[in-house]
Motif scaffolding. Structure first.
Motif, PDB file in Angstrom:
ATOM      1  N   LYS A   1      44.639  33.355  67.253  1.00  0.00           N
ATOM      2  CA  LYS A   1      45.714  33.010  68.194  1.00  0.00           C
ATOM      3  C   LYS A   1      45.666  33.909  69.424  1.00  0.00           C
ATOM      4  CE  LYS A   1      48.940  30.984  64.881  1.00  0.00           C
ATOM      5  NZ  LYS A   1      50.223  31.136  64.170  1.00  0.00           N
ATOM      6  N   ALA A   2      45.407  35.189  69.222  1.00  0.00           N
ATOM      7  CA  ALA A   2      45.314  36.121  70.344  1.00  0.00           C
ATOM      8  C   ALA A   2      44.133  35.772  71.247  1.00  0.00           C
ATOM      9  CB  ALA A   2      45.186  37.553  69.834  1.00  0.00           C
ATOM     10  N   LEU A   3      43.007  35.424  70.657  1.00  0.00           N
ATOM     11  CA  LEU A   3      41.827  35.061  71.445  1.00  0.00           C
ATOM     12  C   LEU A   3      42.035  33.736  72.169  1.00  0.00           C
ATOM     13  CD1 LEU A   3      38.979  36.121  68.992  1.00  0.00           C
ATOM     14  CD2 LEU A   3      39.994  37.434  70.877  1.00  0.00           C
ATOM     15  N   ARG A   4      42.709  32.812  71.521  1.00  0.00           N
ATOM     16  CA  ARG A   4      42.985  31.524  72.137  1.00  0.00           C
ATOM     17  C   ARG A   4      43.839  31.695  73.398  1.00  0.00           C
ATOM     18  NH1 ARG A   4      40.269  28.202  73.071  1.00  0.00           N
ATOM     19  NH2 ARG A   4      39.694  27.655  70.970  1.00  0.00           N
ATOM     20  N   SER A   5      44.643  32.750  73.451  1.00  0.00           N
ATOM     21  CA  SER A   5      45.515  32.977  74.602  1.00  0.00           C
ATOM     22  C   SER A   5      44.741  33.339  75.865  1.00  0.00           C
ATOM     23  CB  SER A   5      46.544  34.069  74.294  1.00  0.00           C
ATOM     24  OG  SER A   5      45.934  35.355  74.285  1.00  0.00           O
ATOM     25  N   VAL A   6      43.446  33.695  75.733  1.00  0.00           N
ATOM     26  CA  VAL A   6      42.681  34.092  76.917  1.00  0.00           C
ATOM     27  C   VAL A   6      41.570  33.104  77.292  1.00  0.00           C
ATOM     28  CG1 VAL A   6      43.204  36.543  76.680  1.00  0.00           C
ATOM     29  CG2 VAL A   6      41.136  35.613  75.598  1.00  0.00           C
TER      30      VAL A   6
END
Length: 151
Positions: free
Chosen positions: A136-141
């Motif tokens: 989820k954190a990686l998807r945010s970028v």
């Protein structure tokens, strides 16, 4: 080990690694390269496919060295034809997209790697205690597709 094939102006490179599981040692690689040196030096004007069988017969028990030499021959051949190595094997317009691997690190480090290297597809290494939160954190970028490699 880096294998270099040169005619004095052009250089082709190949590489091999030491791998104890397959009994590939630095000494064995050196001996194998030396065993075929004269054969390769006298045949740099040949197409790499013409050298494969004779070299494979001379190195039946060292596919690591054989591979390094073969790669160096192909690299040298492509350069001698003023072509990219890739162009000898495929039409780059039709080649599949490759992924950039994002190794396991902190969320901040993994996000920073994605942000510093925009790429059409990422391979994300997983195997942490909180993989879902990490994704989820990686998807945010990025909106690029993810390929997941669960360790």
């Amino acid at each position: 080990m880096i294998v270099t094939i040169s005619d004095g102006s052009l250089k082709g490179f190949g590489e091999a690694t030491v791998n104890p599981y397959y009994h590939s040692t630095e000494q064995k690689l050196l001996e194998s390269v030396e065993k075929v040196r004269a054969h390769v030096e006298n045949a740099t004007n040949l197409h790499p496919t013409e050298l494969w069988t004779p070299l494979a017969q001379l190195l039946p028990d060292d596919f690591f060295a054989l591979s390094a030499i073969d790669c160096a021959l192909w690299d040298f051949y492509a350069k001698s034809k003023n072509q990219t190595l890739r162009s000898l094997f495929t039409d780059s317009e039709k080649a599949p997209l490759t992924s950039l691997t994002i190794g396991i690190a902190s969320k901040a480090e993994m996000k920073a790697k994605i942000q510093s290297a925009p790429w059409p597809i990422y391979k994300i290494k997983l195997g942490t205690e909180d993989d879902l939160s990490l994704l989820k954190a990686l998807r945010s970028v990025t909106k690029s597709p993810f390929r997941v490699d669960a360790n």
